[in-house]
Scaffold this active site. Structure first.
Site, short mmCIF file in Angstrom:
data_model
loop_
_atom_site.label_atom_id
_atom_site.label_comp_id
_atom_site.label_asym_id
_atom_site.label_seq_id
_atom_site.Cartn_x
_atom_site.Cartn_y
_atom_site.Cartn_z
N ASN A 16 39.47 35.11 40.14
CA ASN A 16 39.02 35.13 38.75
C ASN A 16 39.47 36.34 37.94
O ASN A 16 39.11 36.46 36.78
CB ASN A 16 37.50 34.99 38.68
CG ASN A 16 37.06 33.62 39.15
OD1 ASN A 16 37.75 32.64 38.96
ND2 ASN A 16 35.90 33.56 39.79
N CYS A 17 40.24 37.22 38.52
CA CYS A 17 40.74 38.40 37.81
C CYS A 17 41.79 37.98 36.77
O CYS A 17 42.71 37.22 37.09
CB CYS A 17 41.35 39.36 38.84
SG CYS A 17 42.27 40.73 38.13
N ASP A 18 41.66 38.48 35.55
CA ASP A 18 42.59 38.12 34.48
C ASP A 18 44.03 38.53 34.80
O ASP A 18 44.97 37.78 34.52
CB ASP A 18 42.16 38.75 33.15
CG ASP A 18 40.93 38.08 32.57
OD1 ASP A 18 40.62 36.93 32.97
OD2 ASP A 18 40.26 38.71 31.73
#
Length: 115
Positions: free
Chosen positions: A9-11
């Site tokens: 989920n890290c951009d």
């Protein structure tokens, strides 16, 4: 084989994976928050890039540590912290061609992957 390590989920991870997909690069994604990471990998990365590059001091997880855990850091202590809490590993880490790169910069990826 090309492997990209990080957290789903890290951009920044999303940008890196989108870039790899758009470039048609075949790779394996390793989510170290779910699958974990072993000490041998972390030590290898630290030897190659420096533990201070691999350790994410800007992240919330590191900032929440008590001062005793943050002081007198060395590679052994940093690796232990990252093994306990993989969120402290900078991301993404891309392994390709027997080398690694930390973070996402399209020009660095293109050079490493010879695109």
């Amino acid at each position: 084989m090309i492997t990209i390590y990080g957290i789903k989920n890290c951009d920044t991870m999303k940008k890196a994976r989108q870039w790899l997909d758009a470039a048609g690069v075949d790779y394996v994604f390793h989510d170290y928050k779910i699958a974990g990471i072993d000490g041998a990998h972390l030590t290898k990365w630290c030897d190659a890039a420096g533990w201070d590059t691999i350790l994410n001091r800007a992240g919330t997880t590191f900032r929440k540590l008590d001062e005793a855990q943050k002081t007198d850091l060395d590679q052994q202590k940093a690796v232990s912290l990252m093994l306990e809490q993989p969120s402290m590993i900078k991301r993404p880490v891309l392994e390709a061609e027997g080398k690694i790169t930390v973070g996402f910069k399209p020009d660095v990826y293109a050079a490493l992957l010879r695109l």
